[in-house]
Design an enzyme around this catalytic site. Sequence first.
Site, PDB file in Angstrom:
ATOM      1  N   CYS A 128      -0.456   0.053  46.961  1.00 24.23           N
ATOM      2  CA  CYS A 128       1.001   0.149  47.100  1.00 24.23           C
ATOM      3  C   CYS A 128       1.593   1.340  46.351  1.00 24.23           C
ATOM      4  CB  CYS A 128       1.650  -1.138  46.613  1.00 24.23           C
ATOM      5  SG  CYS A 128       1.031  -2.590  47.487  1.00 24.23           S
ATOM      6  N   LYS A 193       6.799 -11.090  42.415  1.00 26.44           N
ATOM      7  CA  LYS A 193       5.836 -11.025  43.500  1.00 26.44           C
ATOM      8  C   LYS A 193       4.457 -11.328  42.939  1.00 26.44           C
ATOM      9  CE  LYS A 193       4.083  -8.180  47.209  1.00 26.44           C
ATOM     10  NZ  LYS A 193       4.208  -6.952  47.989  1.00 26.44           N
ATOM     11  N   LYS A 246       8.372 -14.455  45.772  1.00 24.90           N
ATOM     12  CA  LYS A 246       7.411 -14.376  46.873  1.00 24.90           C
ATOM     13  C   LYS A 246       6.022 -14.675  46.374  1.00 24.90           C
ATOM     14  CE  LYS A 246       5.408 -10.903  49.837  1.00 24.90           C
ATOM     15  NZ  LYS A 246       5.190  -9.500  50.006  1.00 24.90           N
TER      16      LYS A 246
HETATM   17  C1  PBG Z   1       3.518  -5.145  50.362  1.00 20.09           C
HETATM   18  C2  PBG Z   1       3.945  -6.372  51.061  1.00 20.09           C
HETATM   19  C3  PBG Z   1       3.164  -7.488  51.291  1.00 20.09           C
HETATM   20  C4  PBG Z   1       3.947  -8.401  51.962  1.00 20.09           C
HETATM   21  C5  PBG Z   1       5.187  -7.834  52.152  1.00 20.09           C
HETATM   22  N1  PBG Z   1       5.174  -6.577  51.553  1.00 20.09           N
HETATM   23  C6  PBG Z   1       1.777  -7.838  51.046  1.00 20.09           C
HETATM   24  C7  PBG Z   1       0.868  -7.291  50.083  1.00 20.09           C
HETATM   25  O1  PBG Z   1       1.134  -7.256  48.889  1.00 20.09           O
HETATM   26  O2  PBG Z   1      -0.208  -6.915  50.556  1.00 20.09           O
HETATM   27  C8  PBG Z   1       3.430  -9.742  52.367  1.00 20.09           C
HETATM   28  C9  PBG Z   1       4.264 -10.547  53.241  1.00 20.09           C
HETATM   29  C10 PBG Z   1       3.556 -11.646  53.915  1.00 20.09           C
HETATM   30  O3  PBG Z   1       2.447 -12.070  53.550  1.00 20.09           O
HETATM   31  O4  PBG Z   1       4.137 -12.150  54.879  1.00 20.09           O
HETATM   32  N2  PBG Z   1       4.016  -4.026  50.910  1.00 20.09           N
END
Ligand code: PBG
Length: 323
Positions: A128, A193, A246
Amino acid sequence: MEFYRHRRLRRSSGLRQLVRETKLSVDDFIQPLFVKEGLTEKQEVASMPGVYQFSLEDLLPEVQECVNLGIRAFIVFGIPSEKDEIGSQASAENGIVQEAIRLIKKHFPETVVIADTCLCEFTSHGHCGILRGEEVDNDLSLTRLTEVAVSQARAGADVIAPSNAMDGFVAAIRQGLDAAGFEDIPIMSYAIKFASSFYGPFRDAGESAPAFGDRKTYQMDPANRLEALREAKSDEEQGADFLMVKPALAFLDILRELRQETQLPLVTYNVSGEYAMVKAAAQQGWINEKAIVMETLTSMKRAGADLIITYFAKDAAGYLKEG
Ligand code: PBG
């Protein structure tokens, strides 16, 4: 014998309706959209039945369908045809996300288009942020992510939603947006998160699985509650306009607690794995999908969410219409 008869208030559906404390509304939902560069027709995500990667052309009918159901908020994820070390396409003026935002805003100016600000769909390594060796470098990532956020605002995004989990991303992006004249664009921070296994199917949809390692140095340990509250507090201090928790279901306790600590609007993300589990069980005929969806979404709102990002938005909007 003396006791209180709770059942008095449950005698009829009219009475139950009168005393119902939590009511879902289509206004609560944010619909995720995946847009993939170079696609000729929409493609279903294998691990998420009913969820598609859209081409730019297929996107508008999808948005129209949502709007017809009363859904007005969307969060956009893009999959570029070319990936590199720094995720160049994430901030390209004609990048897939920028094009999608422009298109939606042009045809549906009254919608709220939220841009997910991250690099994992755009980098060759699937992390990321920006790598230094095998480490994700925090501050190099901040500079890069700020460029991404500004380009998304320039394309017309109504809200910037950074999901990259770097430290200081709210401050950096706020400063970048302000300097570019976007002081009125709010930041919806993925403040809490967790490094969750519930993101598995999303990584199919976003083609964003890390090529090596995992995200545990930037996303949070699911075991930590106090740290989660500290994360949210820093984002609020840095100027976040919304805070997100989340995933949703395994973390409703965190959402409830955060509700008591902040006056900001709260969002929860009913993530891909939560969706996939319900769909899979429903396909087997093992659960009542409609009932389960409404019960889980209601639980998120009851726990304190004002808004829910969910792949069930269309289904739930339909159920609400049916009554
Ligand atoms: C990272 C991001 C993720 C999700 C949304 N933005 C996943 C990750 O950290 O790989 C996950 C959302 C989902 O599982 O529905 N940009």
